[in-house]
Design a protein around this motif. Structure first.
Motif, PDB file in Angstrom:
ATOM      1  N   HIS A  62      11.618  10.560   6.087  1.00 56.98           N
ATOM      2  CA  HIS A  62       9.772  10.276   6.558  1.00 56.98           C
ATOM      3  C   HIS A  62       9.040  10.101   5.157  1.00 56.98           C
ATOM      4  N   SER A  87       4.095  11.114  23.771  1.00 63.27           N
ATOM      5  CA  SER A  87       4.050  10.599  22.765  1.00 63.27           C
ATOM      6  C   SER A  87       5.169  10.141  22.019  1.00 63.27           C
ATOM      7  N   GLY A  88       4.917   9.147  21.382  1.00 64.42           N
ATOM      8  CA  GLY A  88       6.389   8.524  20.520  1.00 64.42           C
ATOM      9  C   GLY A  88       6.384   7.664  21.075  1.00 64.42           C
ATOM     10  N   ASP A 145       2.902   5.138  19.031  1.00 59.30           N
ATOM     11  CA  ASP A 145       3.652   4.941  17.464  1.00 59.30           C
ATOM     12  C   ASP A 145       2.444   5.474  16.541  1.00 59.30           C
ATOM     13  N   SER A 146       2.887   5.959  15.398  1.00 60.32           N
ATOM     14  CA  SER A 146       1.821   6.542  14.357  1.00 60.32           C
ATOM     15  C   SER A 146       0.861   5.974  14.267  1.00 60.32           C
ATOM     16  N   ASN A 147       0.338   4.213  14.396  1.00 57.07           N
ATOM     17  CA  ASN A 147      -0.465   3.421  14.502  1.00 57.07           C
ATOM     18  C   ASN A 147      -1.134   3.748  15.788  1.00 57.07           C
ATOM     19  N   ALA A 172       6.378  13.279  18.883  1.00 56.06           N
ATOM     20  CA  ALA A 172       6.260  12.424  18.220  1.00 56.06           C
ATOM     21  C   ALA A 172       7.028  13.444  16.681  1.00 56.06           C
ATOM     22  N   THR A 173       6.033  14.486  16.887  1.00 54.20           N
ATOM     23  CA  THR A 173       5.880  14.794  15.207  1.00 54.20           C
ATOM     24  C   THR A 173       4.967  16.035  15.205  1.00 54.20           C
ATOM     25  N   GLU A 219       0.391  17.552  16.234  1.00 52.32           N
ATOM     26  CA  GLU A 219       0.057  15.655  17.156  1.00 52.32           C
ATOM     27  C   GLU A 219      -0.503  16.260  17.721  1.00 52.32           C
TER      28      GLU A 219
END
Ligand code: NDP
Length: 447
Positions: free
Chosen positions: A98, A239-240, A264-266, A321-322, A325
């Protein structure tokens, strides 16, 4: 503020010696802040400088990854492998590809991994690796050339008894295939146990793909059962929409929960009728597209560009997700909307302020170190199957995963009680993991 001045001093040293690595500082603080009562009960840990030693990785490898893109242009990325602790077994932990990857991220993940792996009770040490390479928008051929270059350097540091990587963000079945292929070529050994997350057609374990997401849901279900509830009938948001999220949604649905959002990240997809997992799988696993395209197939769903998934009311929230977040504001919103359980599929997804709110509120909060340990546990089962040249059925493997998640839950639950903080899985996971590592370190002497 640290109640124990010895711990405050250790933290200051960590910050000084690892300048700028803020995620690593955060991960260290979260663990060592729990250890005051442990040092009181076991003074030998302080005498032998166990915490100071754990905070220093056994080995850190940083290397150049040159490769040629489809236009013939030379690209240079940076590769990392942090071999943090091998007292309980070979270094074990995934690889992340990433653009945000730098040493501080890999060290936070490697540090977390030590305790997560220890809490599983399995014979695996802790490590993590990756690169600032971004597979998004790259052709299969470019990803292959990158993976081959990455492994050309990495292979000399790996081995089934030394260091066994797996996937993480940006590293799925395709990347694991290219990495293993190059390892085999460089070493002239079909050493299946050197990497996990392989395809079941050539040495991978069934349920590894599903394990982190399924395991997280099993863990949340255990937390709820300890309170006389279960996930059945619960309204959930996840999430994700990557590996962990997809299989968390799948298990939630199988257990009768109702998942209304993923992301997603958008942006965020809100589908009040229930997320259609076959669409998410097609978009993400097959076509490698964005989650916004979900609405093409389901007009009733709403896509919120740049939205915050935690604004959607739910009873169960799974951040998958990450890191970082889910912040304090999001935690407040979740609690105000009646959320009763949070299970972290991702690593360190909640900021320290959010964690504090969850713990203080008394909801069922399962930190990643406990709740997402199903992935690495099933990796250990994959190593076990590789060592005995065996392959277990899906049903048997899932049953083993379920048992492991119950054990992790019990271990954290009982440790939290024993240290006077019933229901606090942060304290339970950190102390249970730390003690197992610390005991092995004392047994091995100063190494
Ligand atoms: P994937 O790459 O399969 O999926 C990651 C998902 O998270 C994607 O939907 C991605 O969206 C989203 N995401 C990534 N970075 C960001 C960001 N900066 N902001 C918002 N969304 C983001 O990874 P995994 O599902 O494997 O991993 C997810 C989390 O789970 C990570 O924290 C990982 O460390 C942890 N984990 C994974 C395990 C595993 O077995 N895979 C095991 C234990 C923990 P987009 O496509 O837009 O980038």
């Amino acid at each position: 503020m640290h109640a124990d001045p010895r711990i405050a001093k250790i933290y200051e040293q960590v910050v000084r010696r690892n300048a700028g690595e803020i995620e690593f500082h955060q991960a260290v603080k979260e663990v060592i802040d729990c250890l005051g009562p442990v040092l009181k009960k076991h003074p030998q840990y302080a005498d032998q400088k166990v915490i100071e030693r754990i905070c220093e990785p056994e080995r850190q490898i940083i290397f150049r990854v040159p490769w040629v893109d489809d236009r013939g242009e030379v690209q240079i990325n940076r590769g990392f492998r942090v071999q943090f602790s091998s007292v309980l077994g070979p270094y074990k932990g995934g690889l992340r590809f990433h653009p945000s990857v730098y040493l501080g991220i890999i060290k936070f993940l490697g540090f977390e991994q030590i305790f997560k792996n220890a809490v599983t009770g399995m014979p695996i040490g802790g490590g993590k690796g990756g690169s600032d390479f971004d597979p998004k928008g790259r052709s299969d051929a470019e990803v292959m050339r990158f993976c081959q270059s990455f492994m050309t350097e990495m292979h000399r540091h790996l081995g089934e008894y030394t260091d066994v990587p797996a996937g993480d963000i940006g590293v799925g079945a395709r990347e694991i295939g290219f990495l293993f292929g190059q390892y085999k070529r460089m070493t002239n050994r079909y050493e299946s146990g050197v990497i996990t997350g392989k395809s079941p057609q050539w040495g991978g374990a069934l349920v590894r793909r599903e394990a982190t997401g399924y395991g997280c849901v099993f863990f949340v279900d255990e937390m709820l059962k300890a309170r006389g509830k279960s996930v059945e009938g619960m309204k959930c948001v996840v999430s994700g929409s990557g590996n962990v999220a997809i299989y968390a949604i799948e298990k939630l649905e199988q257990l009768g929960a109702h998942v209304v959002a993923c992301s997603d990240s958008n942006g965020v997809i809100h589908d009040p009728q229930g997320i259609r997992l076959d669409t998410v799988k097609r978009l993400k696993e097959v076509e490698r597209r964005r989650i916004r395209d979900y609405t093409e197939a389901h007009r009733e769903a709403r896509y919120i560009e740049g939205g915050c998934i935690w604004d959607i009311p739910c009873q169960v929230a799974l951040p998958c997700a990450t890191e970082n977040e889910l912040d304090e504001r999001a935690a407040r919103t979740l609690l105000a909307n009646g959320c009763i359980a949070v299970g972290e599929g991702a690593n360190m997804p909640s900021t320290p302020g959010a964690v504090k709110l969850f713990v203080d509120s008394g909801i069922a909060y399962g930190p990643g170190k406990a709740a997402n340990g199903g992935g690495v546990s099933t990796s250990a089962l994959e190593m076990q199957q590789n060592a005995s040249r065996d392959a277990w059925t899906f049903e048997f493997s899932e049953q083993r995963l379920h048992e492991i998640m119950r054990n992790i839950h019990r271990n954290c639950y009982e440790t939290a009680e024993a240290y006077g903080s019933p229901g606090n899985y942060v304290i339970g996971a950190n102390i249970a993991g730390f003690k197992r590592v610390a005991e092995a370190m004392l047994a091995f002497g100063v190494i």
